[in-house]
Design a protein around this motif. Structure first.
Motif, PDB file in Angstrom:
ATOM      1  N   GLU A   1     -15.418   7.707   9.141  1.00 15.48           N
ATOM      2  CA  GLU A   1     -16.458   6.787   8.677  1.00 15.48           C
ATOM      3  C   GLU A   1     -16.630   5.615   9.661  1.00 15.48           C
ATOM      4  OE1 GLU A   1     -18.526   6.795   5.919  1.00 15.48           O
ATOM      5  OE2 GLU A   1     -17.863   8.830   5.501  1.00 15.48           O
ATOM      6  N   ALA A   2     -15.521   5.048  10.124  1.00 19.26           N
ATOM      7  CA  ALA A   2     -15.598   3.927  11.058  1.00 19.26           C
ATOM      8  C   ALA A   2     -16.240   4.365  12.375  1.00 19.26           C
ATOM      9  CB  ALA A   2     -14.212   3.338  11.307  1.00 19.26           C
ATOM     10  N   SER A   3     -15.898   5.550  12.849  1.00 16.86           N
ATOM     11  CA  SER A   3     -16.503   6.060  14.084  1.00 16.86           C
ATOM     12  C   SER A   3     -18.003   6.255  13.916  1.00 16.86           C
ATOM     13  CB  SER A   3     -15.861   7.388  14.483  1.00 16.86           C
ATOM     14  OG  SER A   3     -14.505   7.183  14.811  1.00 16.86           O
ATOM     15  N   ALA A   4     -18.411   6.703  12.734  1.00 15.98           N
ATOM     16  CA  ALA A   4     -19.830   6.940  12.480  1.00 15.98           C
ATOM     17  C   ALA A   4     -20.618   5.638  12.385  1.00 15.98           C
ATOM     18  CB  ALA A   4     -20.002   7.753  11.198  1.00 15.98           C
ATOM     19  N   GLU A   5     -20.034   4.602  11.835  1.00 15.57           N
ATOM     20  CA  GLU A   5     -20.753   3.345  11.603  1.00 15.57           C
ATOM     21  C   GLU A   5     -20.630   2.336  12.747  1.00 15.57           C
ATOM     22  OE1 GLU A   5     -22.687   2.365   9.052  1.00 15.57           O
ATOM     23  OE2 GLU A   5     -22.459   4.208   7.905  1.00 15.57           O
TER      24      GLU A   5
ATOM     25  N   ARG B   1     -17.916   2.888   0.853  1.00 13.13           N
ATOM     26  CA  ARG B   1     -18.686   1.669   0.596  1.00 13.13           C
ATOM     27  C   ARG B   1     -18.134   0.497   1.408  1.00 13.13           C
ATOM     28  NH1 ARG B   1     -17.921   2.955  -4.765  1.00 13.13           N
ATOM     29  NH2 ARG B   1     -16.824   0.995  -5.088  1.00 13.13           N
ATOM     30  N   ALA B   2     -16.811   0.406   1.510  1.00 12.03           N
ATOM     31  CA  ALA B   2     -16.183  -0.690   2.244  1.00 12.03           C
ATOM     32  C   ALA B   2     -16.533  -0.612   3.731  1.00 12.03           C
ATOM     33  CB  ALA B   2     -14.670  -0.660   2.047  1.00 12.03           C
ATOM     34  N   VAL B   3     -16.533   0.575   4.301  1.00 15.52           N
ATOM     35  CA  VAL B   3     -16.880   0.726   5.722  1.00 15.52           C
ATOM     36  C   VAL B   3     -18.321   0.295   5.947  1.00 15.52           C
ATOM     37  CG1 VAL B   3     -17.267   2.407   7.573  1.00 15.52           C
ATOM     38  CG2 VAL B   3     -15.175   2.518   6.230  1.00 15.52           C
ATOM     39  N   ARG B   4     -19.238   0.752   5.096  1.00 12.63           N
ATOM     40  CA  ARG B   4     -20.642   0.370   5.256  1.00 12.63           C
ATOM     41  C   ARG B   4     -20.828  -1.138   5.091  1.00 12.63           C
ATOM     42  NH1 ARG B   4     -21.166   5.460   3.192  1.00 12.63           N
ATOM     43  NH2 ARG B   4     -21.402   4.942   1.009  1.00 12.63           N
TER      44      ARG B   4
ATOM     45  N   LEU C   1     -10.383   3.295  -8.407  1.00 10.50           N
ATOM     46  CA  LEU C   1     -10.389   4.530  -9.198  1.00 10.50           C
ATOM     47  C   LEU C   1     -10.753   5.733  -8.339  1.00 10.50           C
ATOM     48  CD1 LEU C   1     -12.082   3.242 -12.471  1.00 10.50           C
ATOM     49  CD2 LEU C   1      -9.646   3.666 -12.042  1.00 10.50           C
ATOM     50  N   ASP C   2     -11.738   5.565  -7.470  1.00 11.25           N
ATOM     51  CA  ASP C   2     -12.149   6.632  -6.556  1.00 11.25           C
ATOM     52  C   ASP C   2     -11.959   6.111  -5.132  1.00 11.25           C
ATOM     53  OD1 ASP C   2     -13.293   8.677  -5.119  1.00 11.25           O
ATOM     54  OD2 ASP C   2     -15.237   8.601  -6.127  1.00 11.25           O
ATOM     55  N   PRO C   3     -10.767   6.280  -4.555  1.00 12.55           N
ATOM     56  CA  PRO C   3     -10.469   5.681  -3.244  1.00 12.55           C
ATOM     57  C   PRO C   3     -11.419   6.110  -2.133  1.00 12.55           C
ATOM     58  CG  PRO C   3      -8.463   6.542  -4.237  1.00 12.55           C
ATOM     59  CD  PRO C   3      -9.610   6.984  -5.095  1.00 12.55           C
ATOM     60  N   GLN C   4     -11.827   7.388  -2.123  1.00 14.47           N
ATOM     61  CA  GLN C   4     -12.710   7.854  -1.052  1.00 14.47           C
ATOM     62  C   GLN C   4     -14.074   7.171  -1.128  1.00 14.47           C
ATOM     63  OE1 GLN C   4     -10.905   9.958  -2.977  1.00 14.47           O
ATOM     64  NE2 GLN C   4      -9.489  10.844  -1.494  1.00 14.47           N
TER      65      GLN C   4
ATOM     66  N   MET D   1       0.865  -1.154   0.000  1.00 12.37           N
ATOM     67  CA  MET D   1       0.000   0.000   0.000  1.00 12.37           C
ATOM     68  C   MET D   1       0.914   1.220   0.000  1.00 12.37           C
ATOM     69  SD  MET D   1      -3.319   0.849   2.379  1.00 12.37           S
ATOM     70  CE  MET D   1      -3.022  -0.508   3.393  1.00 12.37           C
ATOM     71  N   THR D   2       0.586   2.172  -0.830  1.00 12.94           N
ATOM     72  CA  THR D   2       1.424   3.356  -0.930  1.00 12.94           C
ATOM     73  C   THR D   2       1.176   4.264   0.267  1.00 12.94           C
ATOM     74  OG1 THR D   2      -0.250   4.510  -2.219  1.00 12.94           O
ATOM     75  CG2 THR D   2       1.404   3.250  -3.453  1.00 12.94           C
ATOM     76  N   PRO D   3       2.255   4.852   0.791  1.00  8.79           N
ATOM     77  CA  PRO D   3       2.106   5.707   1.976  1.00  8.79           C
ATOM     78  C   PRO D   3       1.184   6.902   1.741  1.00  8.79           C
ATOM     79  CG  PRO D   3       4.413   5.183   1.586  1.00  8.79           C
ATOM     80  CD  PRO D   3       3.646   4.660   0.419  1.00  8.79           C
ATOM     81  N   ASP D   4       1.196   7.481   0.521  1.00  5.45           N
ATOM     82  CA  ASP D   4       0.337   8.638   0.273  1.00  5.45           C
ATOM     83  C   ASP D   4      -1.138   8.248   0.278  1.00  5.45           C
ATOM     84  OD1 ASP D   4       0.998   7.210  -2.035  1.00  5.45           O
ATOM     85  OD2 ASP D   4       0.556   8.902  -3.346  1.00  5.45           O
ATOM     86  N   LEU D   5      -1.464   7.025  -0.162  1.00  5.44           N
ATOM     87  CA  LEU D   5      -2.845   6.555  -0.121  1.00  5.44           C
ATOM     88  C   LEU D   5      -3.292   6.367   1.328  1.00  5.44           C
ATOM     89  CD1 LEU D   5      -5.293   5.661  -1.803  1.00  5.44           C
ATOM     90  CD2 LEU D   5      -4.352   3.342  -1.761  1.00  5.44           C
ATOM     91  N   VAL D   6      -2.434   5.806   2.137  1.00  5.25           N
ATOM     92  CA  VAL D   6      -2.752   5.625   3.564  1.00  5.25           C
ATOM     93  C   VAL D   6      -2.957   6.983   4.226  1.00  5.25           C
ATOM     94  CG1 VAL D   6      -1.842   4.840   5.782  1.00  5.25           C
ATOM     95  CG2 VAL D   6      -1.537   3.434   3.750  1.00  5.25           C
ATOM     96  N   THR D   7      -2.049   7.904   3.958  1.00  3.24           N
ATOM     97  CA  THR D   7      -2.138   9.236   4.554  1.00  3.24           C
ATOM     98  C   THR D   7      -3.416   9.946   4.129  1.00  3.24           C
ATOM     99  OG1 THR D   7       0.262   9.364   4.546  1.00  3.24           O
ATOM    100  CG2 THR D   7      -0.921  11.432   4.814  1.00  3.24           C
ATOM    101  N   ALA D   8      -3.773   9.794   2.863  1.00  3.03           N
ATOM    102  CA  ALA D   8      -4.968  10.460   2.353  1.00  3.03           C
ATOM    103  C   ALA D   8      -6.247   9.846   2.911  1.00  3.03           C
ATOM    104  CB  ALA D   8      -4.988  10.405   0.825  1.00  3.03           C
ATOM    105  N   LEU D   9      -6.266   8.534   3.097  1.00  5.07           N
ATOM    106  CA  LEU D   9      -7.493   7.856   3.507  1.00  5.07           C
ATOM    107  C   LEU D   9      -7.681   7.744   5.015  1.00  5.07           C
ATOM    108  CD1 LEU D   9      -7.695   4.948   0.911  1.00  5.07           C
ATOM    109  CD2 LEU D   9      -8.952   7.098   0.923  1.00  5.07           C
ATOM    110  N   ARG D  10      -6.617   7.861   5.787  1.00  5.77           N
ATOM    111  CA  ARG D  10      -6.711   7.643   7.236  1.00  5.77           C
ATOM    112  C   ARG D  10      -7.758   8.524   7.924  1.00  5.77           C
ATOM    113  NH1 ARG D  10      -2.444   5.450  10.733  1.00  5.77           N
ATOM    114  NH2 ARG D  10      -1.536   5.275   8.692  1.00  5.77           N
TER     115      ARG D  10
END
Length: 164
Positions: free
Chosen positions: A16-20, A58-61, A50-53, A1-10
């Motif tokens: 999202e996880a806190s909400a669900e 969707r993955a969290v839900r 393609l659209d990580p956010q 996993m690329t560090p920038d993807l982790v940083t962007a999604l964290r």
């Protein structure tokens, strides 16, 4: 996993996880770990979304729904199961053999699963906090890690159980 993807999604994943998590009846950390694992599996199989956010939302839900379904099927014991203290020598010998076979299988598990499973099987009845401290991992990752280790253990023991 690329560090920038982790940083962007964290931050998004944490929110999202806190909400669900509350509605799913789970810990937000467990939900986060499950989604990180799903992302790793996806990156390995298909590459980055393609659209990580949107994928992450969707993955969290989806993980929250899976957790709710699982928790509806699991029922706690009405009373604590008791240990039958008046076992005969045959039953004691069989129980000891099963215990040895289980511990031998646990030693064959990959990664840090042997240490985790030994901590869970410990007669000291350690709490998740104590196990996390002993293994040097977050308490929130113990549930998903335990699930993965138990899955490995089931696969490892399936041929032995079927052979009998």
């Amino acid at each position: 996993m690329t560090p920038d993807l982790v940083t962007a999604l964290r931050p998004l994943l944490t929110a999202e996880a806190s909400a669900e998590a509350y509605a799913a009846g789970t810990d937000p950390g467990d939900l986060e770990q499950a989604v990180w694992l799903r992302l790793l599996e996806r990156l390995d199989a298909e590459g980055p979304p393609l659209d990580p956010q949107e994928w992450l939302r969707r993955a969290v839900r989806s993980e929250a729904r899976r957790t709710r379904r699982t928790s509806r099927l699991e029922r706690p014991y009405a009373v604590e199961p008791v240990d039958d203290g008046d076992l005969g020598p045959e039953q004691l010998a069989l129980a000891a053999a099963r215990g040895r076979a289980l511990r031998a299988a646990v030693r064959r598990l990959p990664g840090r699963c042997p240490r985790l499973m030994e901590a869970l099987l410990s007669p000291e009845d350690l709490t998740y906090r104590e196990i996390a401290g002993e293994l040097g991992i977050s308490q929130g990752s113990l549930g998903p890690e335990r699930s993965r280790c138990l899955g490995c253990l089931r696969r490892l023991l399936a041929p032995e159980v079927a052979a009998r």
